[in-house]
Design an enzyme around this catalytic site. Structure first.
Site, mmCIF file in Angstrom:
data_model
loop_
_atom_site.group_PDB
_atom_site.id
_atom_site.type_symbol
_atom_site.label_atom_id
_atom_site.label_comp_id
_atom_site.label_asym_id
_atom_site.label_seq_id
_atom_site.Cartn_x
_atom_site.Cartn_y
_atom_site.Cartn_z
ATOM 1 N N ASP A 19 -3.864 1.852 -21.699
ATOM 2 C CA ASP A 19 -3.884 3.299 -21.939
ATOM 3 C C ASP A 19 -4.288 3.558 -23.390
ATOM 4 O O ASP A 19 -3.599 3.116 -24.306
ATOM 5 C CB ASP A 19 -2.470 3.835 -21.654
ATOM 6 C CG ASP A 19 -2.298 5.277 -22.099
ATOM 7 O OD1 ASP A 19 -3.311 5.975 -22.282
ATOM 8 O OD2 ASP A 19 -1.120 5.696 -22.251
ATOM 9 N N ASP A 96 -14.917 0.648 -5.663
ATOM 10 C CA ASP A 96 -14.101 0.611 -4.450
ATOM 11 C C ASP A 96 -14.487 1.810 -3.594
ATOM 12 O O ASP A 96 -14.296 2.953 -4.009
ATOM 13 C CB ASP A 96 -12.625 0.701 -4.883
ATOM 14 C CG ASP A 96 -11.667 0.106 -3.892
ATOM 15 O OD1 ASP A 96 -11.895 0.269 -2.686
ATOM 16 O OD2 ASP A 96 -10.677 -0.509 -4.337
ATOM 17 N N ASP A 197 -12.960 -0.258 1.369
ATOM 18 C CA ASP A 197 -11.554 -0.122 1.710
ATOM 19 C C ASP A 197 -11.321 0.100 3.206
ATOM 20 O O ASP A 197 -12.046 0.863 3.845
ATOM 21 C CB ASP A 197 -11.044 1.110 0.938
ATOM 22 C CG ASP A 197 -9.567 1.339 1.075
ATOM 23 O OD1 ASP A 197 -8.792 0.506 0.590
ATOM 24 O OD2 ASP A 197 -9.186 2.358 1.688
ATOM 25 N N GLU A 254 -12.706 -4.835 3.182
ATOM 26 C CA GLU A 254 -11.285 -5.104 3.438
ATOM 27 C C GLU A 254 -11.074 -4.939 4.926
ATOM 28 O O GLU A 254 -11.205 -3.851 5.460
ATOM 29 C CB GLU A 254 -10.396 -4.122 2.672
ATOM 30 C CG GLU A 254 -8.942 -4.514 2.788
ATOM 31 C CD GLU A 254 -7.986 -3.346 2.634
ATOM 32 O OE1 GLU A 254 -6.824 -3.589 2.298
ATOM 33 O OE2 GLU A 254 -8.370 -2.185 2.864
ATOM 34 N N HIS A 327 -3.800 -5.713 -5.323
ATOM 35 C CA HIS A 327 -2.905 -4.622 -5.694
ATOM 36 C C HIS A 327 -1.987 -4.188 -4.547
ATOM 37 O O HIS A 327 -1.174 -3.282 -4.721
ATOM 38 C CB HIS A 327 -3.742 -3.425 -6.170
ATOM 39 C CG HIS A 327 -4.593 -2.874 -5.071
ATOM 40 N ND1 HIS A 327 -5.710 -3.534 -4.604
ATOM 41 C CD2 HIS A 327 -4.470 -1.759 -4.305
ATOM 42 C CE1 HIS A 327 -6.243 -2.845 -3.608
ATOM 43 N NE2 HIS A 327 -5.514 -1.764 -3.412
ATOM 44 N N ASP A 328 -2.130 -4.813 -3.379
ATOM 45 C CA ASP A 328 -1.293 -4.464 -2.224
ATOM 46 C C ASP A 328 -0.288 -5.552 -1.879
ATOM 47 O O ASP A 328 0.439 -5.427 -0.890
ATOM 48 C CB ASP A 328 -2.178 -4.256 -0.975
ATOM 49 C CG ASP A 328 -3.096 -3.049 -1.098
ATOM 50 O OD1 ASP A 328 -2.706 -2.079 -1.771
ATOM 51 O OD2 ASP A 328 -4.199 -3.089 -0.513
HETATM 52 C C1 GLC Z 1 -6.334 -0.260 1.299
HETATM 53 C C2 GLC Z 1 -5.989 -0.286 -0.168
HETATM 54 C C3 GLC Z 1 -4.606 0.243 -0.330
HETATM 55 C C4 GLC Z 1 -4.584 1.662 0.175
HETATM 56 C C5 GLC Z 1 -5.096 1.752 1.599
HETATM 57 C C6 GLC Z 1 -5.404 3.160 1.974
HETATM 58 O O1 GLC Z 1 -5.560 -1.102 2.049
HETATM 59 O O2 GLC Z 1 -6.127 -1.581 -0.668
HETATM 60 O O3 GLC Z 1 -4.165 0.197 -1.659
HETATM 61 O O4 GLC Z 1 -3.273 2.148 0.131
HETATM 62 O O5 GLC Z 1 -6.285 1.040 1.782
HETATM 63 O O6 GLC Z 1 -6.546 3.596 1.328
#
Ligand code: GLC
Length: 545
Positions: A19, A96, A197, A254, A327-328
């Site tokens: 930041d 993304d 995504d 993904e 990040h998940d």
């Molecule tokens: C994907 C992302 C996740 C998000 C979800 C909905 O799985 O990696 O962080 O919450 O999609 O967009």
């Protein structure tokens, strides 16, 4: 080989990176400031999780405008400068694409929800009420019904994720065109690739019907009713033709719900993407969709089998993103290994596999420092929307509050989202304000600065591995040839002249030392190695001369 097959990708979570404004959340200028650091990791691309305009119901995965930067991150000029400066550091920026859904604040949705006959009326998935209630018994991935009532339009809309993330209707060609335009906007800005995504949800079944409930709430996960619906690849071939074909960008989808056996249809020459995140090796605890209160036991052999199958399926045609964190997901050193293991050794073992398997390694922000997970005292301390949904579901399944919180401790996405630890100053040098998520309690001992000064640190390990990948082309170019398949602790493989042995258990192990082919040690996580023996979590890379 393409550049993205030779490189290492760094997944960067901008909200928690650096930041520069004292506002408690990261900024694009913060990323620019740390490009030297990113370059020092030997990476060639940075995948940024979304920075577009968003009300942040799901930390940016709810996009209100695909072609605007959220003011909390900075401006479009900052973003352009990031593209330009990153190039000077030999780093491509990967965006993304959140294309299954938008935010409910997106003007497209606002228009679509205004009436049944507006020009964008069919841009989202609308259905009449059935007997005065939701059209089906589908549960959204973040919990609760996947349908929300819209007063204005007097209909329900479908959302695979939160109510603030209405699903787009890909069956409408205008929607698809608008999305391709958005992707091309970013290619024109200089994007080096896309992570796409939640892509398995874009095609909906022709008929919407109730499913057999999988929980006490009488609902079934929307995932089981809509993921990977036949016909989905037609849309994605069209996406490829209109966006990426013939351009020097890569795509990684993904793809929750696509099995390793289906990979050849998705990637490779005739596939739709260059790579696909396939989750079987990090979702060993779940059958199908993640249900945190119903984890299953798993063994090292299960992990090996999952890794083997994605390697085998893409052996002749296709390429894999090698990854263990994002990040998940919780941080893996203290998630994958028994309690009490050395975090340093566990992180190195994972790092060795990540950087030496066949595929493109994806290092997730902080993984290069071997971060651990957080366990906060109450659900109220958590920001992550899915932690709240999973907690509520666990309670509805009859778990006590303590038990439900234990599930959150084990799986929460917040563990991967705590601020980057730069040094031992207040808030780990991440912000001069109040960080949006608490900094991990270990930041004083574990941060970029202390690890830079320590040659035995996880950070140095990752830097060495990146150097080694550049020096020994077998690690990028050669086939993956597994050894010791039946061993229940050791993952071992050949990559051309390289031999890799990783003990994934906390016990010493032995194996046939001839498999080392008298190779010379290139890197080892212990000061010394005895042929045919591995110490707990030992990871060794050998070169056969
Ligand atoms: C994907 C992302 C996740 C998000 C979800 C909905 O799985 O990696 O962080 O919450 O999609 O967009």
């Amino acid at each position: 080989m393409k550049w993205w097959q030779k490189t290492i990708v760094y997944e960067l979570y901008p909200k928690s990176f650096l930041d520069t404004e004292g506002q408690g959340t990261g900024t694009i200028r913060g990323i620019i400031e740390k490009l030297d650091y990113l370059e020092s990791l030997g990476i060639g691309a940075v995948w940024m999780t979304p920075v577009c305009l968003s009300p942040m119901v799901d930390n940016g995965y709810d996009i209100a405008d695909y072609c605007q930067i959220d003011p909390s991150y900075g401006t479009m000029e900052d973003m352009e400068e990031l593209f330009a400066q990153a190039e000077k550091h030999h780093i491509r920026i990967v965006m993304d694409l959140v294309f299954n859904h938008t935010s409910d604040q997106n003007p497209w949705f606002i228009e679509s929800s205004s009436s049944k006959d507006n020009p964008k009326s069919s841009w989202y998935i609308w259905r009449d009420a059935k007997d005065g209630r939701e059209p089906t018994n589908w549960r959204g991935i973040f919990g609760g019904s996947a349908w929300t009532w819209c007063e204005k339009r007097q209909q329900y809309y479908l959302h695979t994720f939160a109510a603030g993330q209405p699903d787009l209707n890909w069956a409408d060609p205008d929607v698809r065109k608008a999305l391709y335009d958005a992707a091309n906007f970013w290619i024109d800005k200089g994007a080096g690739g896309f992570r796409i995504d939640a892509i398995t949800y874009i095609r909906k079944p022709d008929v919407f019907e109730d499913g057999k409930p999988d929980g006490e709430d009488g609902m079934i996960s929307v995932h089981d009713m809509t993921a990977n619906t036949p016909g989905i690849l037609e849309y994605l071939h069209e996406f490829k033709e209109n966006v990426t074909e013939g351009k020097d960008v890569f795509t990684v989808g993904e793809a929750n719900g696509v099995s390793a056996a289906e990979l050849p249809e998705w990637v490779g020459e005739n596939g739709v993407f260059d790579m696909l995140f396939e989750f079987s090796h990090i979702n060993l605890e779940f059958k199908g969709i993640e249900t945190w209160c119903r984890p299953r036991p798993w063994t090292v052999s299960d992990l090996k089998a999952a890794l083997r199958s994605s390697q085998n399926m893409t052996k002749d045609n296709g390429w894999v993103p090698v990854f263990f964190e994002n990040h998940d997901k919780p941080r893996c050193p203290d998630h994958f290994f028994p309690k009490g293991c050395s975090r340093n050794k566990a992180a190195k073992a994972i790092g060795m596999i990540l950087e030496t398997m066949r595929g493109t390694p994806f290092v997730y922000q902080g993984q290069e420092l071997g971060y651990g997970n957080v366990a906060w005292p109450s659900i109220d301390c958590y920001n992550d929307i899915s932690s709240h949904g999973q907690y509520a579901f666990a309670l509805s399944e009859g778990l006590s509050e303590t038990e439900a919180l234990a599930c959150v401790h084990r799986f929460s996405r917040d563990s991967a989202r705590t601020p980057m630890q730069w040094d031992d100053s207040a808030n780990a040098g991440f912000t001069s304000g109040t960080p949006w998520l608490p900094v991990h309690e270990d930041y004083r001992s574990d941060n970029v600065k202390t690890q830079s000064d320590d040659p035995d640190s996880v950070l140095h390990w990752y830097m060495k591995l990146a150097e080694i990948r550049k020096t020994y082309s077998d690690l990028t170019d050669s086939a993956y040839d597994e050894m010791l398949e039946e061993d229940s602790c050791i993952l071992a493989y050949r990559r051309g002249r390289m031999r890799i042995f990783v003990n994934l258990s906390d016990q010493p192990c032995t194996y046939d030392g001839n498999l080392e082919d008298n190779g010379k040690t290139v890197l080892c996580s212990y000061p010394s190695h005895t042929k045919g023996e591995l110490q707990p979590l030992e990871a060794i890379l050998l070169e056969v001369l």
